[in-house]
Design a protein around this motif. Structure first.
Motif, PDB file in Angstrom:
ATOM      1  N   GLY A  56       0.791  -1.247   0.150  1.00 52.99           N
ATOM      2  CA  GLY A  56       0.083   0.143   0.051  1.00 52.99           C
ATOM      3  C   GLY A  56       0.831   1.222   0.011  1.00 52.99           C
ATOM      4  N   ASN A  57       1.993   1.171  -0.564  1.00 49.13           N
ATOM      5  CA  ASN A  57       3.048   2.240  -0.616  1.00 49.13           C
ATOM      6  C   ASN A  57       2.429   3.188  -1.646  1.00 49.13           C
ATOM      7  N   THR A  58       2.342   4.645  -1.526  1.00 48.66           N
ATOM      8  CA  THR A  58       1.755   5.411  -2.286  1.00 48.66           C
ATOM      9  C   THR A  58       2.741   6.620  -2.678  1.00 48.66           C
ATOM     10  N   ALA A  59       2.301   7.088  -4.034  1.00 51.24           N
ATOM     11  CA  ALA A  59       3.144   8.317  -4.704  1.00 51.24           C
ATOM     12  C   ALA A  59       2.260   9.213  -5.277  1.00 51.24           C
ATOM     13  N   TYR A  60       2.424  10.278  -5.335  1.00 52.05           N
ATOM     14  CA  TYR A  60       1.506  11.374  -5.826  1.00 52.05           C
ATOM     15  C   TYR A  60       2.253  12.317  -6.775  1.00 52.05           C
ATOM     16  N   ALA A  61       1.583  13.049  -7.699  1.00 47.56           N
ATOM     17  CA  ALA A  61       2.236  13.988  -8.286  1.00 47.56           C
ATOM     18  C   ALA A  61       2.037  15.236  -7.599  1.00 47.56           C
ATOM     19  N   ASN A  62       2.842  16.360  -7.782  1.00 48.07           N
ATOM     20  CA  ASN A  62       2.911  17.318  -6.921  1.00 48.07           C
ATOM     21  C   ASN A  62       1.618  18.258  -7.128  1.00 48.07           C
ATOM     22  N   SER A  63       0.947  18.066  -8.449  1.00 47.18           N
ATOM     23  CA  SER A  63      -0.068  18.762  -8.800  1.00 47.18           C
ATOM     24  C   SER A  63      -1.385  18.388  -7.950  1.00 47.18           C
ATOM     25  N   VAL A  64      -1.409  17.128  -7.594  1.00 47.48           N
ATOM     26  CA  VAL A  64      -2.606  16.509  -6.754  1.00 47.48           C
ATOM     27  C   VAL A  64      -2.152  16.201  -5.311  1.00 47.48           C
ATOM     28  N   ARG A  65      -0.943  16.283  -5.042  1.00 42.90           N
ATOM     29  CA  ARG A  65      -0.629  15.919  -3.316  1.00 42.90           C
ATOM     30  C   ARG A  65      -1.253  16.895  -2.590  1.00 42.90           C
ATOM     31  N   GLY A  66      -1.961  16.481  -1.616  1.00 48.45           N
ATOM     32  CA  GLY A  66      -2.450  17.071  -0.619  1.00 48.45           C
ATOM     33  C   GLY A  66      -4.262  17.215  -0.787  1.00 48.45           C
ATOM     34  N   ARG A  67      -4.543  16.829  -2.015  1.00 48.17           N
ATOM     35  CA  ARG A  67      -6.041  17.123  -2.514  1.00 48.17           C
ATOM     36  C   ARG A  67      -6.420  15.830  -3.041  1.00 48.17           C
ATOM     37  N   SER A  68      -5.597  14.742  -3.173  1.00 49.47           N
ATOM     38  CA  SER A  68      -6.324  13.294  -3.678  1.00 49.47           C
ATOM     39  C   SER A  68      -5.378  12.293  -2.894  1.00 49.47           C
ATOM     40  N   THR A  69      -6.404  11.259  -2.649  1.00 45.77           N
ATOM     41  CA  THR A  69      -5.900  10.069  -1.983  1.00 45.77           C
ATOM     42  C   THR A  69      -6.267   8.753  -2.865  1.00 45.77           C
ATOM     43  N   ILE A  70      -5.074   8.134  -3.106  1.00 43.35           N
ATOM     44  CA  ILE A  70      -5.323   6.630  -3.666  1.00 43.35           C
ATOM     45  C   ILE A  70      -5.311   5.614  -2.737  1.00 43.35           C
ATOM     46  N   SER A  71      -6.168   4.612  -3.157  1.00 42.89           N
ATOM     47  CA  SER A  71      -6.496   3.504  -2.160  1.00 42.89           C
ATOM     48  C   SER A  71      -6.830   2.380  -2.827  1.00 42.89           C
ATOM     49  N   ARG A  72      -6.761   0.929  -1.958  1.00 46.25           N
ATOM     50  CA  ARG A  72      -7.067  -0.233  -2.934  1.00 46.25           C
ATOM     51  C   ARG A  72      -7.888  -0.946  -1.904  1.00 46.25           C
ATOM     52  N   ASP A  73      -8.619  -1.890  -2.670  1.00 47.05           N
ATOM     53  CA  ASP A  73      -9.758  -2.856  -1.822  1.00 47.05           C
ATOM     54  C   ASP A  73      -9.070  -4.203  -2.484  1.00 47.05           C
ATOM     55  N   ASN A  74      -8.023  -4.808  -1.957  1.00 41.50           N
ATOM     56  CA  ASN A  74      -7.480  -6.089  -2.421  1.00 41.50           C
ATOM     57  C   ASN A  74      -8.508  -7.134  -2.750  1.00 41.50           C
ATOM     58  N   ALA A  75      -9.562  -7.155  -1.672  1.00 40.18           N
ATOM     59  CA  ALA A  75     -10.654  -8.107  -1.962  1.00 40.18           C
ATOM     60  C   ALA A  75     -11.452  -7.937  -3.201  1.00 40.18           C
ATOM     61  N   LYS A  76     -11.803  -6.973  -3.539  1.00 42.05           N
ATOM     62  CA  LYS A  76     -12.547  -6.459  -4.745  1.00 42.05           C
ATOM     63  C   LYS A  76     -11.778  -6.289  -6.181  1.00 42.05           C
ATOM     64  N   ASN A  77     -10.266  -6.336  -5.818  1.00 42.35           N
ATOM     65  CA  ASN A  77      -9.308  -5.848  -6.899  1.00 42.35           C
ATOM     66  C   ASN A  77      -9.813  -4.558  -7.460  1.00 42.35           C
ATOM     67  N   THR A  78      -9.675  -3.647  -6.732  1.00 48.48           N
ATOM     68  CA  THR A  78     -10.401  -2.318  -7.079  1.00 48.48           C
ATOM     69  C   THR A  78      -9.200  -1.128  -6.576  1.00 48.48           C
ATOM     70  N   VAL A  79      -8.911  -0.301  -7.218  1.00 50.65           N
ATOM     71  CA  VAL A  79      -8.232   1.057  -6.780  1.00 50.65           C
ATOM     72  C   VAL A  79      -9.166   2.307  -6.978  1.00 50.65           C
ATOM     73  N   TYR A  80      -9.107   2.956  -5.921  1.00 47.20           N
ATOM     74  CA  TYR A  80      -9.963   4.208  -5.823  1.00 47.20           C
ATOM     75  C   TYR A  80      -8.606   5.858  -6.013  1.00 47.20           C
ATOM     76  N   LEU A  81      -9.347   6.730  -6.425  1.00 47.57           N
ATOM     77  CA  LEU A  81      -8.835   7.832  -6.480  1.00 47.57           C
ATOM     78  C   LEU A  81      -9.823   8.818  -5.999  1.00 47.57           C
ATOM     79  N   GLN A  82      -9.735   9.375  -4.684  1.00 48.18           N
ATOM     80  CA  GLN A  82     -10.427  10.517  -4.292  1.00 48.18           C
ATOM     81  C   GLN A  82     -10.046  11.904  -4.464  1.00 48.18           C
ATOM     82  N   MET A  83     -10.553  12.570  -5.171  1.00 47.83           N
ATOM     83  CA  MET A  83      -9.967  13.856  -5.610  1.00 47.83           C
ATOM     84  C   MET A  83     -11.016  14.975  -4.868  1.00 47.83           C
ATOM     85  N   ASN A  84     -10.232  15.720  -4.005  1.00 48.24           N
ATOM     86  CA  ASN A  84     -11.113  16.964  -3.478  1.00 48.24           C
ATOM     87  C   ASN A  84     -10.482  18.300  -4.159  1.00 48.24           C
TER      88      ASN A  84
END
Length: 127
Positions: A56-84
């Motif tokens: 679950g290590n993450t990395a972000y572009a400077n343009s979205v860091r602090g406004r976005s969160t990437i996460s994953r649900d391994n059981a669902k094989n799904t990745v999310y990108l929350q953008m605020n």
């Protein structure tokens, strides 16, 4: 083979939030990392965020860091990108991508660091 299907894009106003989803199917046992890239009209595809599937290590572009969160649900094989706090300059087609093996850390922000791509989902932010 792996198939990726993105969802969650749409038309929003500046300051709003969106959550993008990317569901993987097929040979999902071989997932090492997943990421989001985006491409605006007339521009090259650019890195947004990435996550390693096991740790679950993450990395972000400077343009979205602090406004976005990437996460994953391994059981669902799904990745999310929350953008605020979305801005008009976030307008682009957002692509989900998957890496099936470890690569050098320097490749995490490169399109060449991934093996499979989704069709993309449009995000439009009006001012």
């Amino acid at each position: 083979q792996v198939q990726l299907v993105e969802s969650g894009g749409g038309l929003v106003q500046a300051g709003d939030s969106l959550r993008l989803s990317c569901a993987a199917s097929g040979r999902t046992f071989s997932i090492y990392s997943m990421a989001w890239f985006r491409q605006a009209p007339g521009k090259e595809r650019e890195f947004v965020a990435a996550i390693t599937y096991s740790r679950g290590n993450t990395a972000y572009a400077n343009s979205v860091r602090g406004r976005s969160t990437i996460s994953r649900d391994n059981a669902k094989n799904t990745v999310y990108l929350q953008m605020n706090s979305l801005k008009p300059e976030d307008t682009a087609v957002y692509y989900c991508t998957l890496g099936s093996r470890p690569r050098a850390p320097s490749t995490i922000t490169s399109t060449g660091g991934y093996d499979y791509w989704g069709q993309g989902t449009q995000v439009t932010v009006s001012s």
